[in-house]
Write a protein that holds these residues in place. Structure first.
Motif, PDB file in Angstrom:
ATOM      1  N   THR A  85       0.826  -1.209   0.000  1.00 23.69           N
ATOM      2  CA  THR A  85       0.000   0.000   0.000  1.00 23.69           C
ATOM      3  C   THR A  85       0.862   1.261   0.000  1.00 23.69           C
ATOM      4  O   THR A  85       0.479   2.275  -0.562  1.00 23.69           O
ATOM      5  CB  THR A  85      -0.963   0.019   1.215  1.00 23.69           C
ATOM      6  OG1 THR A  85      -0.232  -0.271   2.399  1.00 23.69           O
ATOM      7  CG2 THR A  85      -2.069  -0.999   1.038  1.00 23.69           C
ATOM      8  N   GLU A  86       2.030   1.162   0.616  1.00 28.05           N
ATOM      9  CA  GLU A  86       2.936   2.311   0.588  1.00 28.05           C
ATOM     10  C   GLU A  86       3.345   2.637  -0.855  1.00 28.05           C
ATOM     11  O   GLU A  86       3.406   3.792  -1.243  1.00 28.05           O
ATOM     12  CB  GLU A  86       4.173   2.010   1.431  1.00 28.05           C
ATOM     13  CG  GLU A  86       4.837   3.257   1.936  1.00 28.05           C
ATOM     14  CD  GLU A  86       4.960   3.239   3.455  1.00 28.05           C
ATOM     15  OE1 GLU A  86       6.055   2.963   3.916  1.00 28.05           O
ATOM     16  OE2 GLU A  86       3.974   3.496   4.149  1.00 28.05           O
TER      17      GLU A  86
ATOM     18  N   ASN B 100       1.532   6.977  -5.676  1.00 24.94           N
ATOM     19  CA  ASN B 100       0.869   7.603  -6.826  1.00 24.94           C
ATOM     20  C   ASN B 100       0.256   8.959  -6.468  1.00 24.94           C
ATOM     21  O   ASN B 100      -0.012   9.762  -7.357  1.00 24.94           O
ATOM     22  CB  ASN B 100      -0.238   6.680  -7.369  1.00 24.94           C
ATOM     23  CG  ASN B 100       0.350   5.481  -8.091  1.00 24.94           C
ATOM     24  OD1 ASN B 100       1.189   5.637  -8.969  1.00 24.94           O
ATOM     25  ND2 ASN B 100      -0.064   4.291  -7.708  1.00 24.94           N
ATOM     26  N   ILE B 101      -0.032   9.164  -5.183  1.00 27.37           N
ATOM     27  CA  ILE B 101      -0.564  10.474  -4.795  1.00 27.37           C
ATOM     28  C   ILE B 101       0.463  11.294  -4.029  1.00 27.37           C
ATOM     29  O   ILE B 101       0.185  12.398  -3.593  1.00 27.37           O
ATOM     30  CB  ILE B 101      -1.876  10.338  -3.960  1.00 27.37           C
ATOM     31  CG1 ILE B 101      -1.678   9.387  -2.774  1.00 27.37           C
ATOM     32  CG2 ILE B 101      -3.032   9.879  -4.838  1.00 27.37           C
ATOM     33  CD1 ILE B 101      -2.835   9.369  -1.789  1.00 27.37           C
ATOM     34  N   GLY B 102       1.635  10.750  -3.847  1.00 29.72           N
ATOM     35  CA  GLY B 102       2.692  11.528  -3.202  1.00 29.72           C
ATOM     36  C   GLY B 102       3.447  10.712  -2.181  1.00 29.72           C
ATOM     37  O   GLY B 102       2.910   9.766  -1.622  1.00 29.72           O
ATOM     38  N   PRO B 103       4.706  11.068  -1.942  1.00 25.33           N
ATOM     39  CA  PRO B 103       5.525  10.306  -0.993  1.00 25.33           C
ATOM     40  C   PRO B 103       5.155  10.627   0.459  1.00 25.33           C
ATOM     41  O   PRO B 103       5.457  11.705   0.950  1.00 25.33           O
ATOM     42  CB  PRO B 103       6.949  10.767  -1.309  1.00 25.33           C
ATOM     43  CG  PRO B 103       6.789  12.114  -1.915  1.00 25.33           C
ATOM     44  CD  PRO B 103       5.415  12.212  -2.514  1.00 25.33           C
ATOM     45  N   ALA B 104       4.474   9.711   1.115  1.00 25.54           N
ATOM     46  CA  ALA B 104       4.121   9.871   2.532  1.00 25.54           C
ATOM     47  C   ALA B 104       3.773   8.505   3.078  1.00 25.54           C
ATOM     48  O   ALA B 104       3.239   7.666   2.348  1.00 25.54           O
ATOM     49  CB  ALA B 104       2.926  10.807   2.675  1.00 25.54           C
TER      50      ALA B 104
END
Lengths: 163, 191
Positions: free
Chosen positions: A66-67, A72-76
Motif C-alpha cells: 500500500t505504501e 501515486n498520490i505523493g511520498p508519505a
C-alpha cells in the motif's frame, strides 16, 4: 566457522502483549489483533484460530504494497488501510516506522469508533516498541549454533544439517 | 524456555520457475498463497495459476534444548510487472534463493536482472536450477546468466522433497560459513 550469530532473537514483550489483549477485550466486535514488524514477524497477537506468523507476513506485505500504491498520490507513509467484506472488517495501522497493527472485527463494528480507539492505542504502543527495540539490540543472541544443530530423524537432509 | 532465532529467506526468480513449489514442499504450516488464475495467453499456456503478491511458509530447525531456529520463507511473484513486491518482501532478509527453470533459458536473463537489482552483497544468495535438462551443464547456465565464478549455483528438482531440503541445507551452510561480522542484522522481537 562462526555459526549463526547475531540473528534476530525472539522474545515477548509482556507490556505490549498486555496492551493488545486489553484493547481486544475492551473493544466491542473485535475478533483478533496482530502486531507485526515491517519485515513480517509477529510481535504480539490475540489470534486463536489462525497462525499469527502467517498473518504477520501478510500484513507486512500489505503495508509495503500500500505504501507503493500511495506513492501515486505523493511520498508519505500510509497511516491506515481498511478492508471490508461481508464477513467483517480488517484495519491495518502504521505504528511508527517499524510496525503494523492489524485489527480484525465482525461486520457489526463501527469503523469510526474503531479508528478512534486504535489511534489512542497507537500513542501508547509506539513508545513501548521504541524501548523494546533498544533493549532487543542489547540482547542480540550470539548463538554458536553451527556445531550444535543435531540430527532429527524425521527431517534429515543429509550432510551436516538437518531440517 | 528456549531461545528462538528467526531467519528470513527470500525466494525469488522468474515466472514459473518453481518458487511456490519450493515453499509448499518445505513449509510445516499451511502455506499462505496469493495465487490467481492466469488469463493472458502467454502465461495461461504455461500454467493455470500464478502468484500475484507473495507466498509464505515456515519450518523449524532442531537445534538443541536451548535454541529453536525458525526459517521463514517469503516467495515473490515472478513477472516483471510485479517486480515491486521484491523490494517489499526484501525487508530484513537474511538470505536469498533465486530459482530458475533449466528448461526456460529465455527467462535466465530476467533472473540475472533480479540479482543485479537486489544490490546487497552482504546478504548470501544462491541460485537453484529447477528442472535441469538431461545433460545440461550448470556452468553453461552460470555463463548464460552472467554470474560470477564464485556465485553458488546448483541443480535441484524442487518437486522432490529431499532436493528441496537440500536447497535449504545449502543456504544454511552458506549462512554458517559467513563471517559473523557480516551478519549484524537488525533484530526484531517476535512472539
Amino acid at each position: 566457522m562462526s555459526g549463526f550469530s547475531n540473528f534476530r532473537t525472539v522474545a515477548t514483550n509482556p507490556a505490549v502483549q498486555d496492551l493488545i489483549e486489553g484493547m481486544s477485550l475492551r473493544m466491542k466486535h473485535v475478533s483478533g489483533v496482530v502486531l507485526a514488524t515491517r519485515d513480517g514477524f509477529a510481535v504480539a497477537d490475540t489470534l486463536t484460530a489462525s497462525d499469527p506468523h502467517s498473518a504477520a507476513a501478510l500484513f507486512a506485505a500489505l503495508a509495503g504494497l500500500t505504501e507503493r500504491i500511495a506513492m501515486n498520490i505523493g511520498p508519505a507513509p500510509v497511516d491506515e488501510v481498511t478492508i471490508r467484506t461481508a464477513a467483517g472488517t480488517i484495519a491495518a495501522y502504521r505504528v511508527g516506522q517499524t510496525h503494523t497493527l492489524a485489527v480484525m472485527a465482525y461486520p457489526e463494528v463501527t469503523l469510526g469508533l474503531l479508528h478512534f480507539h486504535i489511534r489512542d492505542l497507537l500513542k501508547e504502543l509506539a513508545p513501548l516498541l521504541e524501548t523494546r527495540k533498544a533493549s532487543a539490540t542489547d540482547e542480540i543472541l550470539s548463538a554458536e549454533l553451527g556445531s550444535r544443530i543435531f540430527p532429527s530423524p524425521s527431517r534429515s537432509v543429509g550432510g551436516s544439517l538437518h531440517v | 524456555m528456549p531461545t528462538y532465532v528467526t531467519i528470513k529467506i527470500l525466494v525469488a526468480g522468474p515466472f514459473s520457475a518453481g518458487k511456490t513449489t519450493l515453499i509448499s514442499s518445505l513449509s510445516e504450516v499451511p502455506v499462505v498463497l496469493t495465487e490467481v488464475a492466469t488469463q493472458h495467453t502467454s502465461e495461461a499456456t504455461v500454467k493455470s495459476h500464478t502468484t500475484v503478491a507473495m507466498d509464505f511458509g515456515s519450518l523449524t530447525l532442531h537445534a538443541d534444548d536451548d535454541t529453536v531456529v525458525r526459517l521463514v520463507l517469503f516467495g515473490t511473484p515472478g513477472q516483471e510487472r510485479f517486480r515491486f513486491m521484491l523490494d517489499v518482501l526484501d525487508e530484513g532478509v537474511d538470505a536469498t534463493i533465486i530459482v530458475v527453470d533449466g528448461t526456460s533459458s529465455e527467462r535466465w536473463l530476467e533472473a540475472s536482472e533480479m540479482i543485479a537489482g537486489l544490490r546487497r552483497p552482504h546478504i548470501p544468495l544462491i541460485v537453484v536450477v529447477n528442472r535441469r535438462r538431461w545433460g545440461q551443464s550448470i556452468d553453461d547456465v552460470r555463463v548464460s546468466m552472467g554470474l560470477l565464478p564464485e556465485q553458488q549455483i546448483f541443480a535441484a528438482n524442487l518437486v522432490d522433497l529431499d532436493e528441496a531440503r537440500e536447497t535449504i541445507a545449502t543456504v544454511l551452510d552458506v549462512l554458517l560459513e559467513m563471517d559473523e561480522t557480516a551478519l549484524l542484522l537488525e533484530p526484531s522481537v517476535c512472539s
